[in-house]
Structures are given as C-alpha cells and as structure tokens.
Design an enzyme around this catalytic site. Sequence first.
Site, PDB file in Angstrom:
ATOM      1  N   PHE A  45       0.580   3.725  -7.211  1.00 29.36           N
ATOM      2  CA  PHE A  45       1.417   2.643  -7.750  1.00 29.36           C
ATOM      3  C   PHE A  45       0.824   2.220  -9.100  1.00 29.36           C
ATOM      4  CE2 PHE A  45       3.042  -1.691  -8.082  1.00 29.36           C
ATOM      5  CZ  PHE A  45       4.375  -1.495  -7.752  1.00 29.36           C
TER       6      PHE A  45
ATOM      7  N   ASP B 181      -5.095  -0.255  -0.572  1.00 28.90           N
ATOM      8  CA  ASP B 181      -3.943  -1.087  -0.939  1.00 28.90           C
ATOM      9  C   ASP B 181      -2.914  -0.922   0.184  1.00 28.90           C
ATOM     10  OD1 ASP B 181      -1.596  -2.201  -1.901  1.00 28.90           O
ATOM     11  OD2 ASP B 181      -2.022  -1.663  -3.979  1.00 28.90           O
TER      12      ASP B 181
ATOM     13  N   TYR C 263       5.436  -9.870   0.018  1.00 32.41           N
ATOM     14  CA  TYR C 263       6.886 -10.060  -0.187  1.00 32.41           C
ATOM     15  C   TYR C 263       7.704  -8.833   0.199  1.00 32.41           C
ATOM     16  CZ  TYR C 263       5.516  -8.052  -4.754  1.00 32.41           C
ATOM     17  OH  TYR C 263       4.980  -7.271  -5.745  1.00 32.41           O
ATOM     18  N   LYS C 264       7.036  -7.783   0.702  1.00 34.13           N
ATOM     19  CA  LYS C 264       7.766  -6.582   1.144  1.00 34.13           C
ATOM     20  C   LYS C 264       8.068  -6.734   2.640  1.00 34.13           C
ATOM     21  CE  LYS C 264       5.933  -4.038  -2.719  1.00 34.13           C
ATOM     22  NZ  LYS C 264       4.773  -3.349  -3.278  1.00 34.13           N
TER      23      LYS C 264
ATOM     24  N   ARG D 267      15.415   5.601  -2.780  1.00 27.10           N
ATOM     25  CA  ARG D 267      14.503   5.116  -1.748  1.00 27.10           C
ATOM     26  C   ARG D 267      15.227   4.139  -0.832  1.00 27.10           C
ATOM     27  NH1 ARG D 267       9.148   1.680  -3.323  1.00 27.10           N
ATOM     28  NH2 ARG D 267      10.778   0.224  -3.956  1.00 27.10           N
TER      29      ARG D 267
HETATM   30  C1  LIG Z   1       4.281  -3.724  -4.476  1.00 27.87           C
HETATM   31  C2  LIG Z   1       2.944  -3.196  -4.758  1.00 27.87           C
HETATM   32  C3  LIG Z   1       2.046  -3.931  -5.531  1.00 27.87           C
HETATM   33  C4  LIG Z   1       2.489  -5.230  -6.134  1.00 27.87           C
HETATM   34  O1  LIG Z   1       1.583  -5.830  -6.958  1.00 27.87           O
HETATM   35  P1  LIG Z   1       1.924  -7.257  -7.594  1.00 27.87           P
HETATM   36  O2  LIG Z   1       0.657  -7.696  -8.169  1.00 27.87           O
HETATM   37  O3  LIG Z   1       2.470  -8.118  -6.509  1.00 27.87           O
HETATM   38  O4  LIG Z   1       2.995  -7.046  -8.611  1.00 27.87           O
HETATM   39  C5  LIG Z   1       0.779  -3.411  -5.721  1.00 27.87           C
HETATM   40  N1  LIG Z   1       0.422  -2.209  -5.195  1.00 27.87           N
HETATM   41  C6  LIG Z   1       1.289  -1.484  -4.445  1.00 27.87           C
HETATM   42  C7  LIG Z   1       0.858  -0.186  -3.873  1.00 27.87           C
HETATM   43  C8  LIG Z   1       2.570  -1.950  -4.216  1.00 27.87           C
HETATM   44  O5  LIG Z   1       3.431  -1.237  -3.489  1.00 27.87           O
END
Ligand SMILES: *Cc1c(COP(=O)(O)O)cnc(C)c1O
Length: 404
Positions: free
Chosen positions: A123, A193, A218-219, A363
């Site tokens: 990511f 992560d 938030y997911k 997705r």
């Molecule tokens: C959604 C996501 C993030 C989000 O990071 P934010 O700091 O909330 O923008 C980070 N890492 C991964 C792997 C994600 O899927």
Amino acid sequence: MNLASARALDAADPLARYRDLFALPEGVIYLDGNSLGALPRAVPAALQDTATRQWGERLIRSWNEGWIDAPARLGAKIAPLIGAAADDVIVGDSTSSNLFKLLVAALRVDPARRTIVSETGNFPTDLHIAEGAAGCVEGARLVAVPRDGLAQTIGPDTAVVLLTHVHYKTAEQFDMAAWTHAAHEAGALILWDLSHSTGAVPIDLDAANADLAVGCTYKYLNGGPGAPAFLFVAKRWQERFANPQSGWMGHAEPFAFTDAYAPAAGMRRWLVGTPPIFGLAALEASLDIWRDVDQRAVATKSAQLFDIIAAAGDGLGLDCVSPRDPAKRGSHISFRHPHAYAITQALIDRGVIGDFRDPDILRLGLTPLYLSYEDVFHAGDILADVMTSEAWRDPRFAERQTVT
Ligand SMILES: *Cc1c(COP(=O)(O)O)cnc(C)c1O
C-alpha cells in the site's frame, strides 16, 4: 448457486442478525466495506450524545468522565480481534502516523541494523512513510523488493520487516506466523499492517509472536471516514521503544506540566496530542457491534460470498487475481481487466458499489456482517449484465474522479 439456494443460506446464516445494526440505503449492494465500512445505526446517536450532553452540558468535566481513557479503552476493544492482550493496543492518529512512529522507533533499537525491508506494490502510504522514517534516522534506508525476493533480502542489516497482512489489491494474505518467524531468525523485528485484515480474517498477533502492528478502523471495523487507527507493541518491547513524536499526551504525567519529556509506561506513550473525541465516539459505537461476533462464522461466510462472485466472474471469463484458497486471502475479490475503471462505474450506476484500483483492478469487498448471500448473488447477476451487454462502454463511465 441460484436465488433459492442464496435465500436458503440467508435463512440459516448465524450472522444475519447483524445486518439490522447497519443503515444501508435502499437499492444499493455495498461491496466497498473494505474501503469505507457501512454506517452502524448506533453511530449518529453516539455522536449526538457526544456533542450535546458530553460537550454541551458536561463541558470540560467530560475529560475525566471517559474522554481521556478512550484511546486505551478502544484499544482494549480491538485487542480480541487481533489476538493481542487488552493493554497492548492503543487507538489514535492515522495508520500512516502510527507507521511512522513505530518505524522510527524500530530503527533506533539497534544501530547495527539500518534497513527497513518491505514489498514493492505494498500500500503506497506504507512505502512512502518508510522512506520518510528512514530519512529521519542516520544511515537508514528502505529496501522494497517483490514478494518472491523478500526471504533472501531479510538479513543481518534488517532492523524491521514491514508487511501488509492482506494485500489491498489482490487480497493475498501473508502467513503471519511464518513471516514473523523468518524475520526473527534473521534477528529483525516485524511490523504488520493489519488495515485490510482487521475484522475481515482471524488474526492472532500473540500466537505468531509478532512485535509491532498498526491498522485501520474505517474499513472492516466501520469506524467512519478517517476514524483513528490502532497501534500494537508486544509487551516485551513496550519499555524499550520510544515514540519519536514525544507529545504531552504520551508523557508519564501530562498534567504535571514539566519541561522535560518522560514517556508514560505501557502503550500510552504512543499518544501524541489531544485525542479526537468525535472520531473515537463513532468508532466505539462501531466496535461494540464486534463484541460478540464469531470470527469463524465471519471467515466461513466470507469464503462463501467469494465463491458466489468468483463463479460469476469465471462464467464471464474475468481474470480473478485473488487466491482461490480462503486461507491465503482476505475478504475481497479482485478482477483484472483493461477497462476495470469503466466496469466499476457501470456497476455503481446499477447500484453495485465496488471500487477501482489503478491501473486495471475491479475490487469488490465482502463484509459478512451486513451483506446477505442474496445481495451478493444479485451483484453477480448485475456484473454479468454489465459485461455481456458491454454497458461499460458508455463514454460517461470513462470519466475519472479524484477518489476511485
Ligand atoms: C487503508 C490503508 C491504510 C490507510 O492509511 P491512512 O493513514 O488511514 O490513510 C494504510 N495501510 C494500508 C495497508 C491500508 O489498506
């Protein structure tokens, strides 16, 4: 799968009762809960109470009536979902910020180890933050390699291995215990992560002997747009690691108002500034749903929902890039197609909300708490209609928006 068998699965679904806890619009099949989870019905009332009673009436007294303890209290509610002890998790800041704090701290543990090892195609924020964190520590650097080169890259110079447990595009899942072991064999730390896996797949950080973790709320946890993220540090490291953002909320005695910084014991040292109470209030109302959720039932249903969409995709000759083995993936399904963007838009136009990941991924998120088998069966039908009619060729579906 046909409509009758989807309905039979719904009738026997042990998770069916959770659907009513979410407010979903009529006429929408929401397959994007892996990006922004749906709204729990309890959230608006929680925000209203936070505003009118806690803020409006109780005013500053609310800090001592629950606000100040919210980061630790919410961490304890997330802990069982990730296989951690209640006091090894704290909530605050964004996933990106938490990554930064932990990576800098990990780089400072052993001056002989200077490298963060991660995966190309991770990511983006993980790689960007790793680059930035390495820039803050003398001699440190990020080495990102493709997944099949990771094992040979982790070595005597590796300070920390940064891996995303479930890949945001393909849904591929790393074997957490095996990769944690591989990092430890090389004398390195591991940072997981968990953004795409928390609330999606069973996770056991302690059984894997993991060192560090961060994750998004938030997911699959439905905490709301930009909800504060979480951070985990294994107990054995908690007194050894220092937060490079040494803010007053992580101080041992914030209200002693001293000039010199002294870190709080335990996880509170990872706090930086004043906690965002509205974000925490929405997240707490969402987390309360998870209290009695059977994680195995979530995994079983997720696998069945995947199979429904995968069968539809196979019938259309779509290229599914997600692993077929449920143990090797998260809770979404991705198809590669040169016109994935237009297909995503055509689906949204028909009420099936998924998303697109550049350059060619459609997705579809599978969230067992609020999706029925019938929903997903219909989504498969609508996907078939969009593909066979070539409805996606309409030029209005080619126009790119900022957020895809
Ligand atoms: C959604 C996501 C993030 C989000 O990071 P934010 O700091 O909330 O923008 C980070 N890492 C991964 C792997 C994600 O899927």
